[in-house]
Scaffold this motif. Structure first.
Motif, PDB file in Angstrom:
ATOM      1  N   ILE A  34     -12.155 -15.804 -85.071  1.00 29.34           N
ATOM      2  CA  ILE A  34     -12.938 -16.236 -83.914  1.00 29.34           C
ATOM      3  C   ILE A  34     -12.713 -15.289 -82.736  1.00 29.34           C
ATOM      4  CG2 ILE A  34     -13.172 -18.052 -82.165  1.00 29.34           C
ATOM      5  CD1 ILE A  34     -12.567 -20.067 -84.464  1.00 29.34           C
ATOM      6  N   VAL A  35     -11.467 -14.934 -82.483  1.00 26.66           N
ATOM      7  CA  VAL A  35     -11.119 -14.066 -81.360  1.00 26.66           C
ATOM      8  C   VAL A  35     -11.708 -12.664 -81.535  1.00 26.66           C
ATOM      9  CG1 VAL A  35      -9.168 -12.954 -80.193  1.00 26.66           C
ATOM     10  CG2 VAL A  35      -9.077 -15.378 -80.717  1.00 26.66           C
ATOM     11  N   PHE A  85     -16.458 -11.454 -75.258  1.00 28.10           N
ATOM     12  CA  PHE A  85     -17.182 -11.366 -73.992  1.00 28.10           C
ATOM     13  C   PHE A  85     -16.819 -12.540 -73.086  1.00 28.10           C
ATOM     14  CE2 PHE A  85     -20.863 -12.489 -71.371  1.00 28.10           C
ATOM     15  CZ  PHE A  85     -20.986 -11.326 -70.625  1.00 28.10           C
ATOM     16  N   PHE A  86     -16.816 -13.746 -73.639  1.00 27.83           N
ATOM     17  CA  PHE A  86     -16.466 -14.917 -72.825  1.00 27.83           C
ATOM     18  C   PHE A  86     -14.995 -14.883 -72.407  1.00 27.83           C
ATOM     19  CE2 PHE A  86     -20.324 -16.871 -74.781  1.00 27.83           C
ATOM     20  CZ  PHE A  86     -21.010 -17.074 -73.596  1.00 27.83           C
ATOM     21  N   MET A  87     -14.104 -14.451 -73.305  1.00 29.17           N
ATOM     22  CA  MET A  87     -12.681 -14.365 -72.940  1.00 29.17           C
ATOM     23  C   MET A  87     -12.478 -13.372 -71.799  1.00 29.17           C
ATOM     24  SD  MET A  87     -10.296 -14.645 -76.379  1.00 29.17           S
ATOM     25  CE  MET A  87     -10.517 -12.944 -76.752  1.00 29.17           C
ATOM     26  N   TYR A  88     -13.052 -12.191 -71.936  1.00 24.87           N
ATOM     27  CA  TYR A  88     -12.865 -11.165 -70.902  1.00 24.87           C
ATOM     28  C   TYR A  88     -13.508 -11.597 -69.587  1.00 24.87           C
ATOM     29  CZ  TYR A  88     -11.800  -8.380 -75.064  1.00 24.87           C
ATOM     30  OH  TYR A  88     -11.286  -7.923 -76.254  1.00 24.87           O
ATOM     31  N   ALA A 123     -17.610  -6.628 -65.265  1.00 22.85           N
ATOM     32  CA  ALA A 123     -16.402  -6.005 -65.819  1.00 22.85           C
ATOM     33  C   ALA A 123     -16.375  -6.117 -67.343  1.00 22.85           C
ATOM     34  CB  ALA A 123     -15.151  -6.649 -65.216  1.00 22.85           C
ATOM     35  N   SER A 124     -16.799  -7.260 -67.881  1.00 17.61           N
ATOM     36  CA  SER A 124     -16.848  -7.432 -69.339  1.00 17.61           C
ATOM     37  C   SER A 124     -17.872  -6.498 -69.964  1.00 17.61           C
ATOM     38  CB  SER A 124     -17.194  -8.880 -69.692  1.00 17.61           C
ATOM     39  OG  SER A 124     -16.183  -9.749 -69.240  1.00 17.61           O
ATOM     40  N   LEU A 125     -19.041  -6.404 -69.354  1.00 13.59           N
ATOM     41  CA  LEU A 125     -20.068  -5.481 -69.858  1.00 13.59           C
ATOM     42  C   LEU A 125     -19.579  -4.038 -69.786  1.00 13.59           C
ATOM     43  CD1 LEU A 125     -23.258  -7.102 -68.298  1.00 13.59           C
ATOM     44  CD2 LEU A 125     -22.604  -7.114 -70.719  1.00 13.59           C
ATOM     45  N   ILE A 152     -11.028 -20.541 -70.848  1.00 18.91           N
ATOM     46  CA  ILE A 152     -11.133 -19.483 -71.855  1.00 18.91           C
ATOM     47  C   ILE A 152     -10.382 -18.227 -71.412  1.00 18.91           C
ATOM     48  CG2 ILE A 152     -13.312 -18.387 -71.191  1.00 18.91           C
ATOM     49  CD1 ILE A 152     -13.889 -18.739 -74.368  1.00 18.91           C
ATOM     50  N   GLY A 153     -10.370 -17.958 -70.092  1.00 17.09           N
ATOM     51  CA  GLY A 153      -9.574 -16.838 -69.577  1.00 17.09           C
ATOM     52  C   GLY A 153      -8.086 -17.099 -69.745  1.00 17.09           C
TER      53      GLY A 153
END
Length: 182
Positions: free
Chosen positions: A132-133, A140-143, A160-162, A108-109
């Motif tokens: 979707i993106v 959140f999952f991508m980041y 980092a995502s949060l 996913i990254g």
């Protein structure tokens, strides 16, 4: 003679590090994720009950910066010192193996990086793909995936995502620019 400082040392719980109560980590992350969809109302409440009551401009600016970051500081501190936000501590490894989780985050990254590269060279994104993106949970999952690919540390990637979302919704108040840096 027993050292009198031993009573001050936090008691570590097996497999979850130190937390003030069971499921603290999961509760905090869920509250943060839910707050992102209600950030306007939360900002209004903070304005009315906290920020607008501070008369000193420099102090107000400082509080407006620090207060939204407090949950991130807490997560960061507990994870660095006690591994309280590791996948084992969060209970993720009870359901998903390390290998599967690492592979998912890498894929996913990688997708996130490819999406950005495709846009940079002018390729168009599909309508459903774009929808979707734009979903905050997918973001959140991508980041987190990109963060993991960079750091090889899942906890730091989550933090980092949060941090990104805290800054976007509470420090910037959801006000965005067309480009990140101008």
């Amino acid at each position: 003679m027993e050292n009198s400082n031993t009573n001050l040392t936090p008691k570590l719980n097996p497999n979850i590090g130190w937390v003030p109560f069971p499921y603290f980590q999961q509760t905090l992350i869920i509250i943060l994720l839910l707050s992102y969809s209600n950030y306007k109302k939360i900002n209004e409440i903070l304005d009315k009950n906290v920020y607008d009551k501070i008369k000193n401009k420099k102090l107000k600016d400082f509080i407006e910066l620090i207060l939204p970051l407090m949950p991130i500081f807490i997560i960061f501190y507990l994870d660095i010192n006690y591994s309280s936000f590791s996948m084992i501590s969060l209970g993720v490894n009870n359901y998903i193996s390390n290998k599967t989780l690492n592979s998912f985050l890498k894929v996913i990254g990688g997708y996130c990086l490819i999406q950005v590269a495709a846009q940079d060279v002018g390729l168009k994104t599909g309508v459903t793909q774009s929808d979707i993106v734009k979903s905050p949970i997918f973001q959140f999952f991508m980041y987190t995936g990109v963060g993991y690919a960079l750091t090889q540390d899942r906890s730091m990637a989550i933090i980092a995502s949060l941090l990104y979302f805290q800054m976007k919704f509470f420090i910037s108040r959801g006000i965005t620019k067309d480009v990140c840096f101008d």
